[in-house]
Design an enzyme around this catalytic site. Structure first.
Site, PDB file in Angstrom:
ATOM      1  N   ASP A 189       0.790  -1.229   0.000  1.00 28.38           N
ATOM      2  CA  ASP A 189       0.000   0.000   0.000  1.00 28.38           C
ATOM      3  C   ASP A 189       0.827   1.286   0.000  1.00 28.38           C
ATOM      4  OD1 ASP A 189       1.073  -0.071   2.576  1.00 28.38           O
ATOM      5  OD2 ASP A 189      -0.787  -0.800   3.477  1.00 28.38           O
ATOM      6  N   GLU A 205      -0.790  -9.233  -1.054  1.00 28.64           N
ATOM      7  CA  GLU A 205      -1.361  -8.693   0.181  1.00 28.64           C
ATOM      8  C   GLU A 205      -2.540  -7.775  -0.150  1.00 28.64           C
ATOM      9  OE1 GLU A 205       0.557  -7.546   4.435  1.00 28.64           O
ATOM     10  OE2 GLU A 205       0.754  -5.995   2.902  1.00 28.64           O
ATOM     11  N   GLU A 217      -1.818   5.079   3.340  1.00 29.67           N
ATOM     12  CA  GLU A 217      -1.855   3.686   2.891  1.00 29.67           C
ATOM     13  C   GLU A 217      -3.264   3.174   2.585  1.00 29.67           C
ATOM     14  OE1 GLU A 217       2.015   4.277   4.984  1.00 29.67           O
ATOM     15  OE2 GLU A 217      -0.072   4.766   5.456  1.00 29.67           O
ATOM     16  N   HIS A 232       6.652   4.450  14.328  1.00 30.74           N
ATOM     17  CA  HIS A 232       7.049   5.436  13.320  1.00 30.74           C
ATOM     18  C   HIS A 232       5.896   5.945  12.472  1.00 30.74           C
ATOM     19  CE1 HIS A 232       6.832   1.660  11.073  1.00 30.74           C
ATOM     20  NE2 HIS A 232       6.574   2.417  10.024  1.00 30.74           N
ATOM     21  N   ARG A 237       3.056   7.750  10.505  1.00 27.26           N
ATOM     22  CA  ARG A 237       2.809   9.153  10.167  1.00 27.26           C
ATOM     23  C   ARG A 237       1.585   9.702  10.901  1.00 27.26           C
ATOM     24  NH1 ARG A 237       4.287  11.964   5.427  1.00 27.26           N
ATOM     25  NH2 ARG A 237       5.130  10.008   4.630  1.00 27.26           N
ATOM     26  N   HIS A 272      13.381   5.085  13.969  1.00 28.01           N
ATOM     27  CA  HIS A 272      13.233   5.423  12.554  1.00 28.01           C
ATOM     28  C   HIS A 272      13.972   6.721  12.236  1.00 28.01           C
ATOM     29  CE1 HIS A 272      11.170   6.231   8.713  1.00 28.01           C
ATOM     30  NE2 HIS A 272      10.819   4.965   8.716  1.00 28.01           N
TER      31      HIS A 272
END
Length: 367
Positions: free
Chosen positions: A97, A119, A133, A206, A208, A239
């Site tokens: 994604d 997936e 995503e 991590h 967003r 990250h």
């Protein structure tokens, strides 16, 4: 012989597509097996390629410092289209994604090239969570020809979107293939838990959508866990994104039982997961990997597109609320019944033969 072009750009995509690429390579009489990378995650991507000994035929190296999503997407669409014009593949394989995925699928669609989506079917039904995503994978689903769904839930979600039954295939998740391949190989750890630690906890965070106040809240929760529980040690590979590094460094650095490290190689992380008592993460892939290793997982997100792990009982959604993270963690530390139930719940993501199934299906469909 059919020409297959696998396109990806990030570390998670590389991990989950490596078993497929390697399986395609075992059938040189059936497939011309070509690989293109966009470089969306440069250093982290290269490490995975090295581990699985995959050499891309086309490296677009598109990522630039401080590059926005729109800028990267525009560059990726044009650059991938140029590769497609040159290669003329029979099918393009994408996974997951990311921005690379949707742009590769769109470029293939414009040229009427079949798209195989590994997936496929993961959904939260919240367009901004995870961002971007959720929309990336919905759009890729609309463009894909073949939908390789990892679980029955993903199959059901694709059916609900009116994807033709003949285009949906239940395969299991290739992340299990990659994990089992990696666990069979010895690894010398760069970082490790202390030998006498009773409760080693691995942390990755991590996302967003957690940047800002939610991320500060989860960092404070991690600090609480360590300070309230003297037998806990945290190991946190941080990250590279400055929105992660700044709060993590400010809140968590300097504590003797909190180890902040640079991002780890995939094989390093897998073997650390195997040694951890439990895992706190907002990573999608780790939600799939931890059940295979029998590790209870607290998911630092408000929603998940991998509810199979939650429903199976091996993962628990705790979000970013400070008190909830601390309370749930401490329950797992000291309630043996709860811990045993989660650690023995099993994996709903397959048994490690997803790549073989995918390649078999491609052989049938492309013949």
């Amino acid at each position: 012989m059919k020409r297959v072009l696998t396109i990806f750009g990030t570390r998670p995509e590389a991990i989950k597509l490596a078993p497929v690429i390697l399986e395609l390579g075992r059938h040189p009489d059936c497939f011309e097996n070509l690989v293109c990378v966009t470089g969306q995650h440069r250093e982290m991507l290269d490490q995975v390629l090295n581990w699985f000994q995959i050499q891309p035929h086309y490296d677009l190296n598109l990522m630039r410092p401080n590059q926005g999503l729109s800028e990267f997407a525009a560059q990726a669409l044009v650059a991938v289209d140029q590769v497609l014009d040159k290669v003329q593949p029979d099918v393009v394989i994408v996974e997951g994604d990311t921005t690379t995925v949707i742009m590769a699928a769109l470029a293939a669609f414009y040229r009427r090239i079949r798209v195989a989506h590994v997936e496929a079917g993961l959904r939260t039904r919240d367009r901004y969570n995870p961002f971007p995503e959720e929309i990336n994978r919905r759009m890729t689903g609309a463009l894909a020809t073949y939908h390789f769904a990892p679980t029955p839930r993903a199959v059901a979600d694709l059916r609900a979107e009116q994807v033709p039954e003949t285009d949906i295939f239940l395969t299991g998740n290739t992340v299990v293939d990659a994990l089992l391949m990696t666990m069979r190989r010895p690894v010398k750890l760069e970082y490790d838990f202390s030998a006498d630690t009773r409760f080693p906890i691995l942390v990755t965070a991590h996302r967003r959508e957690n940047f800002g106040a939610p991320f500060e809240s989860l960092c404070l929760a991690l600090l609480d866990i360590v300070e309230r529980n003297p037998e806990v040690e945290l190991l946190y590979p941080v990250h590279l994104n400055p929105n992660v590094r700044e709060p993590v460094t400010r809140i968590l650095s300097g504590h003797e039982r909190i180890r902040l490290t640079e991002p780890l190689g995939y094989e390093q992380l897998v073997h650390l997961m195997a040694k951890a008592y439990l895992i706190l993460t907002d990573s999608g892939g780790i939600q799939e990997e931890a059940p295979v290793l029998g590790k209870p997982t607290l998911v630092l997100r408000e929603t998940s597109e991998r509810m199979e792990a939650v429903e199976a009982g091996t993962a628990c959604l705790v979000g970013t609320d400070r008190n909830r993270i601390v309370t749930t963690t401490e329950r797992l530390l000291y309630d043996e019944t709860v811990y045993h139930k989660m650690s023995h719940a099993g994996s709903p993501f397959g048994n490690g033969d997803a790549a073989e199934r995918i390649v078999d299906i491609l052989h049938q469909k492309l013949s």
